[in-house]
Design a protein around this motif. Sequence first.
Motif, mmCIF file in Angstrom:
data_model
loop_
_atom_site.group_PDB
_atom_site.id
_atom_site.type_symbol
_atom_site.label_atom_id
_atom_site.label_comp_id
_atom_site.label_asym_id
_atom_site.label_seq_id
_atom_site.Cartn_x
_atom_site.Cartn_y
_atom_site.Cartn_z
ATOM 1 N N GLU A 53 46.076 25.587 21.026
ATOM 2 C CA GLU A 53 46.893 26.706 20.542
ATOM 3 C C GLU A 53 46.066 27.944 20.226
ATOM 4 O O GLU A 53 46.294 29.006 20.788
ATOM 5 C CB GLU A 53 47.704 26.287 19.312
ATOM 6 C CG GLU A 53 48.980 25.576 19.691
ATOM 7 C CD GLU A 53 49.780 25.124 18.481
ATOM 8 O OE1 GLU A 53 49.262 25.161 17.338
ATOM 9 O OE2 GLU A 53 50.933 24.724 18.680
ATOM 10 N N LYS A 54 45.115 27.838 19.327
ATOM 11 C CA LYS A 54 44.315 28.999 18.935
ATOM 12 C C LYS A 54 43.347 29.401 20.049
ATOM 13 O O LYS A 54 43.290 30.583 20.405
ATOM 14 C CB LYS A 54 43.564 28.691 17.623
ATOM 15 C CG LYS A 54 42.948 29.893 17.006
ATOM 16 C CD LYS A 54 44.000 30.846 16.477
ATOM 17 C CE LYS A 54 43.341 32.012 15.760
ATOM 18 N NZ LYS A 54 44.231 33.136 15.607
ATOM 19 N N PRO A 55 42.596 28.462 20.629
ATOM 20 C CA PRO A 55 41.648 28.865 21.681
ATOM 21 C C PRO A 55 42.313 29.487 22.909
ATOM 22 O O PRO A 55 41.720 30.340 23.568
ATOM 23 C CB PRO A 55 40.952 27.564 22.066
ATOM 24 C CG PRO A 55 41.161 26.644 20.942
ATOM 25 C CD PRO A 55 42.455 27.042 20.305
ATOM 26 N N CYS A 56 43.539 29.082 23.221
ATOM 27 C CA CYS A 56 44.203 29.577 24.427
ATOM 28 C C CYS A 56 45.196 30.700 24.141
ATOM 29 O O CYS A 56 45.978 31.094 25.013
ATOM 30 C CB CYS A 56 44.890 28.437 25.164
ATOM 31 S SG CYS A 56 43.740 27.171 25.768
ATOM 32 N N GLU A 57 45.138 31.237 22.925
ATOM 33 C CA GLU A 57 46.015 32.343 22.569
ATOM 34 C C GLU A 57 45.735 33.537 23.481
ATOM 35 O O GLU A 57 44.583 33.906 23.706
ATOM 36 C CB GLU A 57 45.764 32.730 21.110
ATOM 37 C CG GLU A 57 46.797 33.638 20.544
ATOM 38 C CD GLU A 57 46.612 33.826 19.044
ATOM 39 O OE1 GLU A 57 47.555 34.316 18.418
ATOM 40 O OE2 GLU A 57 45.535 33.509 18.512
ATOM 41 N N ASP A 58 46.780 34.103 24.028
ATOM 42 C CA ASP A 58 46.697 35.236 24.960
ATOM 43 C C ASP A 58 45.923 34.907 26.233
ATOM 44 O O ASP A 58 45.372 35.795 26.882
ATOM 45 C CB ASP A 58 46.092 36.477 24.289
ATOM 46 C CG ASP A 58 46.969 37.005 23.178
ATOM 47 O OD1 ASP A 58 48.208 36.925 23.307
ATOM 48 O OD2 ASP A 58 46.412 37.498 22.182
ATOM 49 N N ALA A 59 45.887 33.630 26.581
ATOM 50 C CA ALA A 59 45.227 33.236 27.833
ATOM 51 C C ALA A 59 45.863 33.998 28.983
ATOM 52 O O ALA A 59 47.061 34.267 28.983
ATOM 53 C CB ALA A 59 45.363 31.734 28.050
ATOM 54 N N TRP A 60 45.062 34.371 29.933
ATOM 55 C CA TRP A 60 45.457 35.075 31.150
ATOM 56 C C TRP A 60 45.920 36.501 30.896
ATOM 57 O O TRP A 60 46.322 37.192 31.806
ATOM 58 C CB TRP A 60 46.485 34.273 31.957
ATOM 59 C CG TRP A 60 46.050 32.856 32.056
ATOM 60 C CD1 TRP A 60 46.656 31.770 31.515
ATOM 61 C CD2 TRP A 60 44.864 32.356 32.700
ATOM 62 N NE1 TRP A 60 45.923 30.639 31.776
ATOM 63 C CE2 TRP A 60 44.811 30.971 32.504
ATOM 64 C CE3 TRP A 60 43.822 32.968 33.406
ATOM 65 C CZ2 TRP A 60 43.791 30.171 32.995
ATOM 66 C CZ3 TRP A 60 42.799 32.164 33.890
ATOM 67 C CH2 TRP A 60 42.790 30.790 33.683
ATOM 68 N N GLU A 61 45.868 36.928 29.650
ATOM 69 C CA GLU A 61 46.162 38.320 29.317
ATOM 70 C C GLU A 61 44.940 38.937 28.649
ATOM 71 O O GLU A 61 45.041 39.872 27.873
ATOM 72 C CB GLU A 61 47.388 38.389 28.406
ATOM 73 C CG GLU A 61 48.649 37.930 29.115
ATOM 74 C CD GLU A 61 49.752 37.518 28.151
ATOM 75 O OE1 GLU A 61 49.643 37.781 26.947
ATOM 76 O OE2 GLU A 61 50.715 36.922 28.630
ATOM 77 N N GLY A 62 43.782 38.337 28.917
ATOM 78 C CA GLY A 62 42.542 38.861 28.364
ATOM 79 C C GLY A 62 42.191 38.275 27.012
ATOM 80 O O GLY A 62 41.432 38.871 26.251
ATOM 81 N N GLY A 63 42.745 37.108 26.703
ATOM 82 C CA GLY A 63 42.450 36.452 25.430
ATOM 83 C C GLY A 63 40.945 36.360 25.182
ATOM 84 O O GLY A 63 40.152 36.336 26.120
ATOM 85 N N PRO A 64 40.546 36.289 23.906
ATOM 86 C CA PRO A 64 39.131 36.393 23.574
ATOM 87 C C PRO A 64 38.305 35.123 23.757
ATOM 88 O O PRO A 64 37.080 35.172 23.674
ATOM 89 C CB PRO A 64 39.160 36.789 22.092
ATOM 90 C CG PRO A 64 40.422 36.183 21.573
ATOM 91 C CD PRO A 64 41.397 36.254 22.716
ATOM 92 N N THR A 65 38.948 33.984 24.010
ATOM 93 C CA THR A 65 38.177 32.735 24.000
ATOM 94 C C THR A 65 38.426 31.858 25.239
ATOM 95 O O THR A 65 38.838 30.696 25.119
ATOM 96 C CB THR A 65 38.494 31.926 22.722
ATOM 97 O OG1 THR A 65 39.905 31.689 22.674
ATOM 98 C CG2 THR A 65 38.045 32.649 21.470
ATOM 99 N N SER B 262 44.790 44.294 36.586
ATOM 100 C CA SER B 262 44.283 42.954 36.902
ATOM 101 C C SER B 262 43.114 42.546 36.008
ATOM 102 O O SER B 262 42.747 41.374 35.978
ATOM 103 C CB SER B 262 43.848 42.882 38.362
ATOM 104 O OG SER B 262 44.942 43.093 39.224
ATOM 105 N N HIS B 263 42.527 43.511 35.301
ATOM 106 C CA HIS B 263 41.354 43.221 34.463
ATOM 107 C C HIS B 263 41.554 42.033 33.532
ATOM 108 O O HIS B 263 40.749 41.100 33.553
ATOM 109 C CB HIS B 263 40.973 44.443 33.631
ATOM 110 C CG HIS B 263 40.055 45.389 34.320
ATOM 111 N ND1 HIS B 263 39.171 46.177 33.646
ATOM 112 C CD2 HIS B 263 39.881 45.688 35.623
ATOM 113 C CE1 HIS B 263 38.502 46.926 34.494
ATOM 114 N NE2 HIS B 263 38.923 46.652 35.703
ATOM 115 N N PRO B 264 42.589 42.047 32.667
ATOM 116 C CA PRO B 264 42.680 40.977 31.669
ATOM 117 C C PRO B 264 42.702 39.570 32.281
ATOM 118 O O PRO B 264 41.929 38.707 31.883
ATOM 119 C CB PRO B 264 43.987 41.279 30.929
ATOM 120 C CG PRO B 264 44.246 42.724 31.178
ATOM 121 C CD PRO B 264 43.678 43.015 32.527
#
Length: 190
Positions: free
Chosen positions: A153-165, A59-61
């Motif tokens: 697109e870039k800011p929400c990359e990998d959103a909800w999977e621990g994305g960096p931004t 659940s961390h990411p």
Amino acid sequence: MKKIFYLSILIFIGCKNRTNSEINIHQNDNVVIANKFIDAFYSFNKDSLKLSLSYAKKSHPSILYYQKWAECGNYEVLNRADCVEKNDSLVICPVTVKDDLMKALQLDLNVTDTFHIIIKDRKIRSVQTSSNDPDVYYEAKDWIKQNRPEIIEKPCEDAWEGGPTPCECIKGTIQGLAEFKANEVSQKTQ
């Protein structure tokens, strides 16, 4: 013989009641643990939240991402309803918030986020969330993807999977929601 029979019944009832009491204490513990999780989430302190998720690594990411998203979206807790125990391991905690997302859509609406917390052996094992976001929110997100993908697109990359931004993601989303609303208003005046 009768004395032994009655003594056996009293012992059985005593054990049964003690077991029920122990179950109630355990269930109350789960609600206390869930409330501490909610405290940690809305403290916007990443370390505090991480500690409460020590046994819920999967659940961390998503939850750590969501905490930062909520902080940068100016989530303000308006109502923390009581956490409700659904069974011996699931606790549901609804929290109504005011946020910049609904403000961007010019909606006089406060969203309720619901945390679904699995607790076993007095440890949080997983957390998932759901929300009662209105349909227009999802329509606006689709509009952003079609008309202004570059802001998310870039800011929400990998959103909800621990994305960096997460902050950049929600800020881009808020900008897109405001543009969607402005576009909707301009179309009505044409």
